[in-house]
Write a protein that holds these residues in place. Structure first.
Motif: not given
Length: 514
Positions: A166-180, A195-205
């Motif tokens: 939900x947090x990522x979808x508020x910034x970038x449409x999930x359909x625009x995330x490239x496969x890979x 396990x609980x999520x502590x940190x996460x990072x990705x290249x959204x664009x």
């Protein structure tokens, strides 16, 4: 002297007269059997049912067909349904276990969530197994995969996976995330199976990184991290030399940019006759670099060709349809013999012997030899009155220019207009081909005055490229900006924008090709 032994004639006795008579009797009796076999072999078992309908021969053929059909039906196998034991019903856990043993899930990174199905060598731990306080791993977004599903398979709890999605979808449409897309995960101490999520990072664009971290309150918060991007176009200049393509590639031009450059230049010049080895090519390509080192090469923006200090071509991509326009023609008006295609005259107007029909008749136009697929241009503003097949002309277009003047364009490989369209001078209306009565790819161009063919090379057309004053100013501003780009400036380190640094890094790009 010896005399040959004479064979006794029948009826004169002798020791072999009985055997000879028996042999002769057998020879006499043989012809009826051979004759029966010959007649049987010549018997017409399958006469043509289309001939002599209703005759005895036809009825015999019908009986043969029905008999063979009955025999085929009699020998047909039994088509009764074969009953098989129903497959065992598997629970969701068992089905997941079987999937983990398959080859495909393992190839996709164990999309069942298991690295390997349990075997007989697996034993339950005697006591409580120690846990790692944190686990760092990388998940990859597969084609057609869901973002939350990817996180859950990596071991993230369903609640955290849904919240992160939900947090990522508020910034970038999930359909625009490239496969890979790779997602860096840090998971905390296990609470049950997840396990609980502590940190996460990705290249959204190309210009944006996203980071999600757990706050002291226990919720997940997203942070946007913009990435510096340099959008300075890449300009490449060099000498044409023996091969324009090889020289441009040797100077560092991308393959796609060189292909677009040649295509744009071919619409205004002949690549075979209008380019000299000493000419200078000028290519400007859309180019982006991020602070992370990634590069994006875009479309060709400018295609230029210079001969000394004179510009042979200055083509700028302009408008929503991405067409190239010659800078010298924007806002100008020219009158003269407008050529409908870039090529050479192979047959002029007048009487000639037709190369296919073989007799002399009026050639009511001018033929231009050109490469297959070369664009064909309208010689002036007009209305399309015909577009389609036209006998010996093959694919043919007729334009009405008003004042009793019509122009015709024949033997096209493909037509790019339709009847009723309004076209402007210089607009592409089709492509060179060899349809109809033609011996090779060329354009048959004809001009009619009040319906009577006249020599097209004796009539001048006026083409006006009038544009809005504001648009013309914007066109010239963009052209001046692209021509002011220093060759190779886009390859400088981010932040280095001095002319000296630009020239230093641009030497390799602007080197002269051979």
């Amino acid at each position: 002297m010896f005399k040959p032994r004479e064979t006794p004639e029948p009826g004169h006795g002798g020791p072999t007269s009985g055997a000879a008579q028996l042999a002769r009797a057998q020879i006499v009796a043989a012809p009826p059997l051979a004759d029966w076999r010959a007649r049987l072999a010549q018997f017409d078992w399958a006469p043509d049912l289309a001939d002599d309908i209703g005759s005895r021969r036809w009825l015999r053929g019908l009986a043969t067909m029905l008999g063979l059909g009955a025999l085929a039906l009699g020998l047909m196998p039994n088509l009764a349904r074969v009953e098989a034991a129903p497959p065992p019903r598997l629970s969701a856990a068992m089905d997941d276990e079987f999937r983990s043993l398959g080859v495909t899930p393992l190839a996709l990174g164990a999309d069942s969530g298991r690295r390997m199905g349990a075997t007989g060598f697996v034993r339950a731990a005697a006591g409580a197994a120690p846990q790692r306080a944190q686990i760092s791993l990388t998940a990859v977004l597969a084609q057609g995969d869901g973002f939350a599903g990817m996180l859950e398979r990596a071991g993230v709890s369903p609640a955290d996976a849904a919240q992160a999605e939900s947090l990522v979808g508020q910034v970038v449409p999930l359909g625009q995330l490239a496969s890979g897309t790779q997602v860096d995960l840090t998971l905390g101490k296990a609470e049950g199976a997840d396990r609980p999520l502590e940190r996460m990072g990705l290249r959204a664009g190309f210009d944006l990184d996203l980071a999600i971290a757990r706050t002291p309150a226990g919720t997940l918060a997203l942070t946007r991290k913009p990435i510096a991007v340099d959008a300075t176009p890449l300009r490449i200049r060099g000498t044409v030399g023996a091969s324009l393509y090889r020289s441009a590639r040797a100077a560092g031009a991308p393959i796609e940019a060189v292909a677009q450059y040649l295509q744009a230049l071919d619409q205004h010049l002949s690549l075979d006759t209008d380019i000299a080895p000493t000419d200078t090519f000028d290519i400007v390509v859309a180019y982006k670099r991020s602070a992370g080192g990634e590069v994006q090469v875009g479309d060709l923006l400018y295609a230029g060709l210079d001969r000394g200090s004179n510009a042979r071509a200055q083509l700028l991509r302009w408008g929503n349809d991405g067409q190239f326009f010659e800078a010298s023609g924007m806002g100008a008006q020219r009158t003269g013999l407008i050529m409908p295609v870039v090529g050479h005259i192979t047959s002029e107007f007048g009487l000639r012997r037709h190369p296919i029909l073989g007799y002399t008749r009026l050639h009511a136009g001018v033929d231009f030899g050109a490469a297959w697929g070369s664009p064909i241009y309208a010689v002036g503003d007009a209305t399309v009155v015909y577009a389609g097949w036209h006998g010996g002309h093959g694919n043919y277009v007729r334009l009405d220019h008003g004042g009793g003047f019509d122009t015709g364009y024949g033997h096209m490989s493909r037509i790019a207009v339709s009847p009723g369209m309004r076209v402007r001078g210089g607009q592409v209306i089709g492509y060179v081909g060899s349809t109809g009565l033609s011996t090779g790819p060329h354009l048959h161009y004809e001009l009619l005055r009040n319906g009577v063919p006249v020599n097209p090379l004796t009539v001048a057309f006026t083409v006006a490229n009038q544009v809005d004053a504001g648009e013309l100013a914007a066109f010239k501003t963009k052209l001046a900006g692209l021509k002011a780009v220093v060759p190779g400036a886009a390859l400088n380190p981010l932040g280095a924008r001095s002319a000296t640094a630009a020239l230093a890094s641009g030497r390799e790009i602007a080197r002269l090709g051979n």
